[in-house]
Design an enzyme around this catalytic site. Structure first.
Site, PDB file in Angstrom:
ATOM      1  N   SER A 133       0.824  -1.208   0.000  1.00 20.90           N
ATOM      2  CA  SER A 133       0.000   0.000   0.000  1.00 20.90           C
ATOM      3  C   SER A 133       0.852   1.249   0.000  1.00 20.90           C
ATOM      4  O   SER A 133       1.963   1.268   0.538  1.00 20.90           O
ATOM      5  CB  SER A 133      -0.868  -0.021   1.275  1.00 20.90           C
ATOM      6  N   TYR A 137      -1.882  -0.367  10.826  1.00 16.45           N
ATOM      7  CA  TYR A 137      -2.123  -1.007   9.520  1.00 16.45           C
ATOM      8  C   TYR A 137      -0.939  -0.725   8.585  1.00 16.45           C
ATOM      9  O   TYR A 137      -0.366  -1.644   8.002  1.00 16.45           O
ATOM     10  CB  TYR A 137      -3.412  -0.476   8.875  1.00 16.45           C
ATOM     11  N   LYS A 175       2.126  -3.248   6.823  1.00 24.77           N
ATOM     12  CA  LYS A 175       2.511  -3.304   5.406  1.00 24.77           C
ATOM     13  C   LYS A 175       4.018  -3.087   5.278  1.00 24.77           C
ATOM     14  O   LYS A 175       4.700  -3.761   4.514  1.00 24.77           O
ATOM     15  CB  LYS A 175       1.744  -2.254   4.592  1.00 24.77           C
TER      16      LYS A 175
HETATM   17  C1  WQD Z   1      -9.484   9.267   1.029  1.00 24.46           C
HETATM   18  C2  WQD Z   1      -9.734  10.737   1.302  1.00 24.46           C
HETATM   19  C3  WQD Z   1     -10.264  11.208   3.582  1.00 24.46           C
HETATM   20  C4  WQD Z   1     -14.193   9.407   3.833  1.00 24.46           C
HETATM   21  C5  WQD Z   1      -7.021   4.132   1.772  1.00 24.46           C
HETATM   22  C6  WQD Z   1      -6.895   2.850   2.490  1.00 24.46           C
HETATM   23  C7  WQD Z   1      -5.460   2.401   2.562  1.00 24.46           C
HETATM   24  C8  WQD Z   1      -4.767   2.501   1.215  1.00 24.46           C
HETATM   25  C9  WQD Z   1      -4.969   3.865   0.615  1.00 24.46           C
HETATM   26  C10 WQD Z   1      -4.713   0.352   0.091  1.00 24.46           C
HETATM   27  C11 WQD Z   1      -9.105  11.190   2.615  1.00 24.46           C
HETATM   28  C12 WQD Z   1     -11.411  11.586   2.651  1.00 24.46           C
HETATM   29  C13 WQD Z   1     -12.971   9.820   3.342  1.00 24.46           C
HETATM   30  C14 WQD Z   1     -15.188  10.395   4.149  1.00 24.46           C
HETATM   31  C15 WQD Z   1     -13.674  12.112   3.465  1.00 24.46           C
HETATM   32  N1  WQD Z   1      -5.236   1.552   0.275  1.00 24.46           N
HETATM   33  N2  WQD Z   1     -12.719  11.143   3.161  1.00 24.46           N
HETATM   34  N3  WQD Z   1     -14.887  11.702   3.941  1.00 24.46           N
HETATM   35  O1  WQD Z   1      -7.289   7.153   3.834  1.00 24.46           O
HETATM   36  O2  WQD Z   1      -6.383   7.483   1.478  1.00 24.46           O
HETATM   37  O3  WQD Z   1      -6.505   5.198   2.532  1.00 24.46           O
HETATM   38  O4  WQD Z   1      -6.382   4.078   0.545  1.00 24.46           O
HETATM   39  O5  WQD Z   1      -4.063  -0.303   0.756  1.00 24.46           O
HETATM   40  O6  WQD Z   1      -5.491   1.085   2.988  1.00 24.46           O
HETATM   41  O7  WQD Z   1      -7.413   3.065   3.776  1.00 24.46           O
HETATM   42  O8  WQD Z   1      -8.575   6.409   1.778  1.00 24.46           O
HETATM   43  O9  WQD Z   1     -10.915   6.591   1.065  1.00 24.46           O
HETATM   44  O10 WQD Z   1     -10.406   6.554   3.558  1.00 24.46           O
HETATM   45  O11 WQD Z   1      -9.824   8.570   2.229  1.00 24.46           O
HETATM   46  O12 WQD Z   1     -13.433  13.314   3.305  1.00 24.46           O
HETATM   47  O13 WQD Z   1     -16.325  10.080   4.605  1.00 24.46           O
HETATM   48  O14 WQD Z   1     -11.139  10.934   1.441  1.00 24.46           O
HETATM   49  O15 WQD Z   1     -10.113  12.170   4.618  1.00 24.46           O
HETATM   50  O16 WQD Z   1      -8.635  12.512   2.464  1.00 24.46           O
HETATM   51  P1  WQD Z   1      -7.141   6.674   2.441  1.00 24.46           P
HETATM   52  P2  WQD Z   1     -10.009   6.972   2.195  1.00 24.46           P
END
Ligand code: WQD
Length: 362
Positions: free
Chosen positions: A141, A166, A170
């Site tokens: 990741s 997490y 990784k």
């Molecule tokens: C993306 C953006 C949130 C929900 C994920 C996985 C991680 C890795 C990378 C593979 C952030 C924003 C989210 C909401 C929001 N993947 N958001 N409102 O945190 O980048 O990580 O992808 O391994 O395992 O967790 O992804 O989709 O949670 O957030 O504003 O209700 O969307 O703050 O900026 P993230 P995410």
């Protein structure tokens, strides 16, 4: 968008190796199994269904016409894991997805994450070593980069202190596999660092099935649009980015899936440059949260009910990939754009909702 299976350029479908996919009933695992089968591989799965649904493989069968056997085994149980390898001596490669992956949850229950993600990997590698399997692909990741100082990130960008347990599992997983392949000349590995996998198979027969309230942006968007969630919050619009919201590299799950088939082919052809090669899997385009919402509203025609909320602890401000290595070395061709990602995610959510409504009325 015309869905064309990612059949490798040779186009010839001949029976190739048998691949073990761990976490095969999961989101990326099930999409990867479809791609492997469409490219001539035989596949079996290990999945304890603690965070996935067995019916995912029904969808795989409807798409490919192939029934995939799943061994309902917890990788923390070494004897049961080893028994799968003993029963399938013709496995030549392993693609390892099975792991707990909720960033926020990992902060709450770190021991569960270290036990599951590290013990499971170690048991798997003990079997790979005992049975002399040559090819190992690991689901890693972009979280291993932490908050990068410069973007886009390349595979040689520094990996900083993980923002969550997490992310730490990784980073540890990558180190364990590098040490393992350095000590075992029979096995080589590829570490695939996903950015943000989103979307669903265009058939709407498989897709993401978050258990409980989703944490990730796109399932939150689609569940808000369908009315499962009354509204959603943008976690912070005061970041130093073009519109104040965080930047991510969203990549279609089918493109991620195909990269795994290419990784196995790369290892089979012994093209790997080291015992353990690393590749970024992202589009190379940074998209803000607000831009992602705008794109969803455009392709779905649905006005989203969202408000700006406080920043989310652990969030990286901005990250997106330099994917040149995967494109040049693996021959990775990215087929889906952001509109395709939002459209397929929305179609999948609508399908799931229709099935839930039908079940309620029966
Ligand atoms: C993306 C953006 C949130 C929900 C994920 C996985 C991680 C890795 C990378 C593979 C952030 C924003 C989210 C909401 C929001 N993947 N958001 N409102 O945190 O980048 O990580 O992808 O391994 O395992 O967790 O992804 O989709 O949670 O957030 O504003 O209700 O969307 O703050 O900026 P993230 P995410």
């Amino acid at each position: 968008m015309r869905f064309v299976p990612h059949v490798l350029s040779c186009g010839i479908k001949f029976c190739m190796a048998k691949i073990l996919v761990t976490g095969g009933c999961g989101y990326i695992g099930s999409h990867t199994i479809v791609d492997l089968i469409e490219n001539g591989y035989e596949v079996i799965s290990i999945d304890d269904n603690s965070r996935s649904f067995p019916n995912s493989l029904n969808g795989v069968e409807k798409i490919t016409g192939k029934k995939v056997k799943n061994y309902k085994v917890d990788l923390k149980n070494y004897d049961e894991t080893r028994a799968v390898f003993q029963e399938n001596p013709d496995i030549s490669g392993v693609i390892h997805f099975a792991a707990l992956k909720a960033v926020g949850e990992s902060v709450q229950v770190p021991i569960q994450y270290y036990e599951n993600n590290i013990f499971g990997l170690i048991n798997l590698l003990k079997c790979v070593q005992e049975f002399g399997l040559p090819d190992f692909v690991f689901s890693s990741s972009c979280t291993v980069y932490g908050n990068p100082d410069t973007i886009p990130v390349t595979e040689t960008s520094p990996t900083k202190k993980a923002e969550s347990p997490y992310g730490a599992t990784k980073q540890m997983g990558e180190q364990i596999i590098q040490d393992f392949t350095n000590a075992n000349s029979n096995s080589a590995a590829i570490l695939l660092r996903y950015f943000n996998p989103v979307g669903a198979h265009p058939s709407t027969l498989i897709g993401e099935q978050p258990i409980g309230k989703p944490q990730n942006l796109v399932p939150v968007i689609t569940q808000t649009a369908i009315g499962k969630l009354p509204k959603m919050f943008v976690h912070g619009t005061d970041y130093p980015t073009r519109d104040g919201s965080c930047v991510r590299d969203y990549i279609h799950v089918c493109d991620i899936a195909h990269a795994h088939t290419l990784a196995i082919r790369y290892l089979e052809a012994k093209k790997n440059k080291t015992r353990c090669d690393i590749f970024n899997l992202g589009t190379g385009d940074g998209v803000t949260v607000l831009e992602a919402i705008d794109t969803f509203e455009k392709v779905s025609g649905v006005k989203l009910n969202y408000e700006t909320g406080p920043r989310r602890a652990g969030d990286v401000v901005a990250i997106y990939a330099n994917n040149n290595l995967a494109v040049s070395e693996l021959g990775w061709d990215i087929r889906y754009n952001l509109e395709d990602m939002m459209r397929t995610a929305w179609q999948w959510e609508q399908k799931i909702h229709a099935e839930e409504e039908k079940a309620k009325n029966n």
